[in-house]
Structures are given as C-alpha cells and as structure tokens.
Design an enzyme around this catalytic site. Structure first.
Site, PDB file in Angstrom:
ATOM      1  N   LEU A 138       0.835  -1.192   0.000  1.00  0.00           N
ATOM      2  CA  LEU A 138       0.000   0.000   0.000  1.00  0.00           C
ATOM      3  C   LEU A 138       0.874   1.247   0.000  1.00  0.00           C
ATOM      4  O   LEU A 138       0.639   2.194  -0.758  1.00  0.00           O
ATOM      5  CB  LEU A 138      -0.929  -0.008   1.222  1.00  0.00           C
ATOM      6  CG  LEU A 138      -1.783   1.237   1.458  1.00  0.00           C
ATOM      7  CD1 LEU A 138      -2.702   1.504   0.273  1.00  0.00           C
ATOM      8  CD2 LEU A 138      -2.590   1.090   2.746  1.00  0.00           C
ATOM      9  N   TYR A 139       1.898   1.239   0.832  1.00  0.00           N
ATOM     10  CA  TYR A 139       2.820   2.374   0.903  1.00  0.00           C
ATOM     11  C   TYR A 139       4.097   1.961   1.605  1.00  0.00           C
ATOM     12  O   TYR A 139       4.149   0.940   2.308  1.00  0.00           O
ATOM     13  CB  TYR A 139       2.182   3.549   1.657  1.00  0.00           C
ATOM     14  CG  TYR A 139       1.957   3.280   3.136  1.00  0.00           C
ATOM     15  CD1 TYR A 139       2.872   3.712   4.089  1.00  0.00           C
ATOM     16  CD2 TYR A 139       0.828   2.586   3.578  1.00  0.00           C
ATOM     17  CE1 TYR A 139       2.666   3.457   5.444  1.00  0.00           C
ATOM     18  CE2 TYR A 139       0.624   2.330   4.920  1.00  0.00           C
ATOM     19  CZ  TYR A 139       1.539   2.764   5.852  1.00  0.00           C
ATOM     20  OH  TYR A 139       1.346   2.499   7.183  1.00  0.00           O
ATOM     21  N   LYS A 142       7.236   7.231   4.718  1.00  0.00           N
ATOM     22  CA  LYS A 142       8.068   8.302   4.156  1.00  0.00           C
ATOM     23  C   LYS A 142       9.363   8.534   4.929  1.00  0.00           C
ATOM     24  O   LYS A 142      10.263   9.217   4.434  1.00  0.00           O
ATOM     25  CB  LYS A 142       7.255   9.595   4.113  1.00  0.00           C
ATOM     26  CG  LYS A 142       6.772  10.068   5.475  1.00  0.00           C
ATOM     27  CD  LYS A 142       5.859  11.283   5.337  1.00  0.00           C
ATOM     28  CE  LYS A 142       5.325  11.730   6.696  1.00  0.00           C
ATOM     29  NZ  LYS A 142       4.388  12.867   6.567  1.00  0.00           N
ATOM     30  N   SER A 143       9.482   7.933   6.108  1.00  0.00           N
ATOM     31  CA  SER A 143      10.702   8.097   6.910  1.00  0.00           C
ATOM     32  C   SER A 143      11.533   6.815   6.987  1.00  0.00           C
ATOM     33  O   SER A 143      12.438   6.722   7.815  1.00  0.00           O
ATOM     34  CB  SER A 143      10.334   8.563   8.322  1.00  0.00           C
ATOM     35  OG  SER A 143       9.500   7.600   8.963  1.00  0.00           O
ATOM     36  N   HIS A 227      -3.838  -2.628  -2.593  1.00  0.00           N
ATOM     37  CA  HIS A 227      -3.704  -3.108  -1.219  1.00  0.00           C
ATOM     38  C   HIS A 227      -2.890  -4.395  -1.106  1.00  0.00           C
ATOM     39  O   HIS A 227      -2.692  -4.920  -0.016  1.00  0.00           O
ATOM     40  CB  HIS A 227      -5.109  -3.334  -0.629  1.00  0.00           C
ATOM     41  CG  HIS A 227      -5.161  -3.373   0.857  1.00  0.00           C
ATOM     42  ND1 HIS A 227      -5.524  -4.509   1.555  1.00  0.00           N
ATOM     43  CD2 HIS A 227      -4.899  -2.426   1.797  1.00  0.00           C
ATOM     44  CE1 HIS A 227      -5.496  -4.255   2.855  1.00  0.00           C
ATOM     45  NE2 HIS A 227      -5.122  -2.996   3.029  1.00  0.00           N
ATOM     46  N   LYS A 229       0.102  -7.051  -0.723  1.00  0.00           N
ATOM     47  CA  LYS A 229       1.404  -7.068  -0.069  1.00  0.00           C
ATOM     48  C   LYS A 229       2.171  -8.292  -0.575  1.00  0.00           C
ATOM     49  O   LYS A 229       1.946  -9.422  -0.121  1.00  0.00           O
ATOM     50  CB  LYS A 229       1.271  -7.141   1.455  1.00  0.00           C
ATOM     51  CG  LYS A 229       0.941  -5.807   2.113  1.00  0.00           C
ATOM     52  CD  LYS A 229      -0.521  -5.509   2.103  1.00  0.00           C
ATOM     53  CE  LYS A 229      -0.820  -4.229   2.868  1.00  0.00           C
ATOM     54  NZ  LYS A 229      -2.252  -3.976   3.033  1.00  0.00           N
ATOM     55  N   ASP A 234      14.257 -12.882  -5.748  1.00  0.00           N
ATOM     56  CA  ASP A 234      14.680 -14.007  -6.570  1.00  0.00           C
ATOM     57  C   ASP A 234      13.569 -15.047  -6.646  1.00  0.00           C
ATOM     58  O   ASP A 234      12.541 -14.798  -7.261  1.00  0.00           O
ATOM     59  CB  ASP A 234      15.987 -14.605  -6.044  1.00  0.00           C
ATOM     60  CG  ASP A 234      17.182 -13.683  -6.283  1.00  0.00           C
ATOM     61  OD1 ASP A 234      17.066 -12.782  -7.135  1.00  0.00           O
ATOM     62  OD2 ASP A 234      18.210 -13.852  -5.600  1.00  0.00           O
TER      63      ASP A 234
END
Length: 567
Positions: A138-139, A142-143, A227, A229, A234
């Site tokens: 999903l994301y 940012k840190s 959404h 994951k 490899d």
C-alpha cells in the site's frame, strides 16, 4: 434477528466521515446533486447486472489431487492420513475450478512470528537477492531511511540486480509536495536508472472527474486502493498483511509466511508486473515534490483518469487470464519430487474494480471453504478467523455462523490495540465503531445458540499511546479438520475480508491446503501465539458502561453508508 454488518464501513473513510459530511452539508445544492448522481449510477449498474449472463466455473485442467477414502485403508498409508485426504477432497475439488495452484512440500513454507522477525527477514532477503526484488505494498513509510539504504546497498553491490516497487498512488502522494512515499522512492530511479529501478503507483478508476476534483485527499482513497502485499526476492516471496513502515517493523502484530518456491514467486511476480503495467510511473523531478507521475505510452491500458471505462476493459483482458485456473501461465520449475508434494497453494486475487465481469477468486474460494464446513461430516472440525478491523462482508458473517464446526474463535483488536485509539478528531471514533460491529456479531452468536461453539477474543498488548503498547493488524483463516492437531487449511495475504475488499481494493492472497504435519504444527503455533494476548469478550462485557457506543459514532457510520459506493 439476523446479524447485519455495516458492510460499507472502511477504516479510512469512517475516520473522516464527519469531514465529508461538513463538506457536503455546507452546500445543500451540492449534497442534493451528489445524491442524484449516486442514485442514477446505482440504477444503471443494477440494470447492467440484470443483463449479465451467469458465469460457470471453468473445469479444472488437472486431475484431482485428493480422493475420498474407500472402505479399506491403503496399504502403507496410516489411516489418519487417509482420513485427512478424504476430508480435504470436497475442498480441493471445487478450489481447483476456482483458482490456479501449485503443489509443493510443506517445508517450503516458513511461518514468521513477530514484526521484528518480519523486518529482519525482509532486509536479509533484500541483501541476498541476486536478480530481482519486487515489492507490492500500500505504501512505504516516508521516513523509512533504513529500508531505502538497504535497497541502495544491494543495488550498488550487485549491478545485475533489478528492483520493482508498486504502491498506491493516492496513499503514496497524499502529503505532496511535502515528503511522501513517492519523494522517498524517486531518488532510487535517479541513482540507478530506469533500466534497473521502476517505481509504479496504481490509481483507482473509481476516482475520476467530479470525485477526483472535489473529494479531499484525506478521504479520497476510500474509492479504491492498491492493497496487495507481495514481497519477492529471486525465487522466494513473503505473503503478509503488513505494509512497509516502522510500526509494522516494531509493534504492530500481523502475519507473515515465506514461500520458498520459484513457481509461486514467478506467478505473483507476473501479477505484480501486470498491475504495474496499469499504473503510473514515478520519475524523479526538480519540482517542489521531487517527483512526477507519468503514464507510459506502452502501458497495457489508457490512463484511468482519461478513459476509466476503456481502462477497465483493457485491464479485464490482461488480468482475467492471469487469475483463471484454466489460462493462468503456470511454470514448472520446482524440483521437489512429486511424491513429496503434500501441500497445495492456491493463488487468489480480488481485482473487482478492474474486472468486468468480475472473475476474482478470493471471495469464491473462502465462500466455498466456509460453505463446505456446513456439512455434517465437519461437525468436529474447528476454525479461527481474525481481522484487526472487524467488519467481515455480510455473506462471510452468515457463512461463519452456519458452519457445523466446533471450538471456533474470532480474534480482533481490542479498542486499546486499535491504532486510532484516542486519536484526535473523527478518527478517534473508529475503535468504538468496530466495537459496535463486534458486539452485533456476539449477539448474533447468542441468538443462533452458538455460544458453546464460537467465541470472540480481543487482542491487547498494552494501551495505544502508552510506552510498550502494540497494535493488532493480523488477518486470516485457519481450518482444522476432525481428528487433526493442526490446521490443514489457512489463508494468508492482504485482504481484510470486508465488502470494501470485495469491491474496491486490489488484494492478493495464498490459500494453503496441506497434509504436511510439520506445516500443520507451524500453523497451530501461529494460532496459539496470536491468542496469547487475547481475552474472551461476551455480551455482558459489551453491555458495560465503558463499552457503550455513542450517538456520534452511529451517525458517522450512517453517513458513510449514505454517500455511496462502499464508503
């Protein structure tokens, strides 16, 4: 009284339902116009649905893998094993028609336990990858500098290594031009070039035109997200419900399965690539945001922002064949001897917003499993179902309450383990909203006289906001057959099993069907450790003063339903 979930509830939109209400109610004309458009669209969709022909399940391309036991035991095969195979037969007979699958040995699946183990394994697999890394999420927080540094070091040390990352466009750019997921990832392209690093962000076709222009960023992801994951390295892939941010690496409990199978990894890599070809490319830029979103000419469809109908048509043509058991491109690279392949892994996808007609496989698969458990021969079976945000689709709720199984358990987050506990603003309503839905489920269990067979457990490890507290995000299903010590069936992946999962978001899951005793033990251990921090909650608990749900929560839930879609 039948249990009826507020099936349209999503954690993102309920968090800001009041914001949307204020936006609409600030102009009665705007609110009236939106309701008129929603009614028109619903009417059109209903007429179209009535015209659609029914779709028959495709016939399986291979022979049955399990057979019902005969009156005489097979020489050399323990009777318990034969019984287990017979009990599995009704499941796999239909599953083979629903979704593509691979046969592997159960030892090729490793069940991880903690956020720390998940993160350390993730970094280790990145460091040791030689050819490819693909990450669908999903994301990325940012840190997350350490994760980015790990990727950089792997790419610098191995010139032939390639990286592909797929996230959601709405979530990934929400903070722009301030630091965001997109601005975090764009420098990887600048350093290693587009031939080695590709960053893609998927944008829902449901948010265009008026909606795209006027719905605030804070809530626009309620119209659909990427959404999935899928964390591949490899020839191995990790299936989980966890995103790639600090809380999921430290104190947010989820589930994590590592599959060491070239065939399974290749399949999900193809799925990742297909959705990437339907997504925007993120390029580095000198703009204040640090990136730009580009729709490549060689994408598999036109931009959903320019022609969302054609986008869905082209997406259907690309994805329908990938997820069908009859046409899916299945490789055969596994060297495990055939006689040792005791585990089937079904690759499930829920791509409802991209398929017309919708031929997604997750909901049909879980529906079949729960429906089969209603048969009398499964009276001594048991199931465990978990969802951090308790709001299962109404059809699944009915099926869970209709099985013949005994000793069943539902695990969900305590309000004190919900990430929005005492959150400022409207998002602070979320824990109470899920409490209301859980209370209704417990009431339905009582009304169906299932109190002795089905219990609700709340997971809690501290209190959110206090030192050492954890939150709960695990989701999945385990089924233990009669006379078995551990689960033979388990579902792992990104889905929250809500109506939103089955109408708006892109989900990917792996359904495990096994006779491998070692894997059954791993799955049983997983069930056990997830219950270590739980307590049973009853109708009496929900009747306590501190558990009462206020009027503002109920109004917010009503608004979520009112404004359309699966909000």
């Amino acid at each position: 009284m039948e249990y009826t979930a507020i099936s349209s509830l999503t954690f993102t939109l309920l968090r800001t339902a009041a914001d949307l209400a204020l936006y609409l109610l600030s102009s009665p004309q705007r609110f009236s116009a939106m309701l008129t458009r929603t009614a028109s669209r619903c009417s059109t969709k209903l007429r179209a649905a009535l015209r659609q022909p029914s779709i028959c399940a495709a016939k399986p391309p291979q022979c049955r893998r399990y057979s019902m036991p005969t009156g005489n035991a097979t020489p050399g095969v323990p009777s318990s094993a034969a019984s287990s195979a017979g009990m599995l037969s009704p499941f796999v007979t239909e599953l083979d028609k629903i979704a593509p699958s691979f046969k592997i040995n159960g030892s090729q699946i490793r069940v991880l336990q903690s956020p720390h183990e998940f993160y350390e394994t993730l970094k280790d697999k990145i460091r040791n990858a030689e050819r490819r890394i693909f990450l669908s999420t999903l994301y990325i927080g940012k840190s997350e500098k350490e994760l980015i540094t790990t990727l950089q070091e792997a790419l610098r040390s191995k010139p032939h290594l390639k990286l592909s990352i797929l996230t959601d466009a709405l979530r990934g750019t929400r903070e722009a031009p301030d630091p965001s997921c997109a601005s975090l990832l764009a420098p990887l392209v600048a350093e290693f070039g587009p031939d080695r690093v590709e960053i893609r962000m998927y944008h829902t076709p449901n948010l265009t035109g008026f909606r795209k222009k006027h719905i605030p960023k804070r809530i626009n992801e309620g119209w659909g997200l990427q959404h999935m994951k899928l964390y591949g390295f490899d020839d191995e892939i990790m299936m989980t419900g966890a995103n790639l941010s600090n809380d999921y690496f430290t104190d947010r409990q989820d589930r994590y399965h590592l599959f060491s199978s070239k065939d399974i990894t290749e399949y999900f890599s193809n799925l990742h690539d297909a959705v990437s070809s339907l997504s925007f490319r993120v390029d580095p830029s000198d703009s204040p945001s640090g990136f730009e979103m580009v729709w490549p000419k060689n994408n598999a469809a036109p931009s959903p922002l320019k022609d969302h109908k054609q986008f869905v048509r082209e997406s259907t043509g690309l994805l329908a064949g990938l997820i069908s058991p009859k046409t899916a491109p299945l490789t055969a690279n596994d060297t495990t001897p055939l006689e040792k392949r005791d585990t089937s892994v079904y690759m499930l996808a829920q791509f409802s917003q991209l398929l017309s007609p919708d031929t997604s496989t997750e909901l049909p698969a879980i529906t079949h499993i729960l429906s089969t458990l209603a048969a009398p021969q499964y009276a001594k079976s048991s199931w465990t179902f978990t969802a951090g945000y308790f709001n299962p689709a109404p059809s699944l709720t009915k099926l869970l309450l209709s099985t013949a199984s005994q000793n069943n358990t539902v695990i969900t987050a305590s309000p004190y383990a919900n990430g929005f506990y005492k959150s400022p603003g409207v998002s602070g309503l979320l824990p109470d909203a899920y409490t209301l839905l859980a209370r209704r489920f417990v009431r339905a269990v009582h009304e169906k006289k299932l109190d002795a067979s089905t219990v609700m457990r709340e997971w809690r490890k501290g209190t959110v906001g206090e030192p050492g507290a954890w939150t709960y995000h695990a989701k999945g299903l385990w089924v233990t057959l009669p006379n078995n010590k551990g689960p033979s069936i388990s579902l792992i992946g990104s889905s929250n099993y809500t109506k939103r999962s089955y109408s708006l978001d892109l989900e990917a899951n792996a359904l495990i069907v096994t006779e491998n005793e070692g894997l059954k033990k791993q799955l049983a251990d997983e069930q056990n450790w997830l219950q270590e921090n739980t307590t049973v909650v009853t109708r009496e608990d929900y009747a306590k003063t501190e558990r009462r749900v206020g009027l503002k929560v109920r109004i917010a839930m009503l608004i979520v339903r009112l404004v359309g879609g699966a909000l």
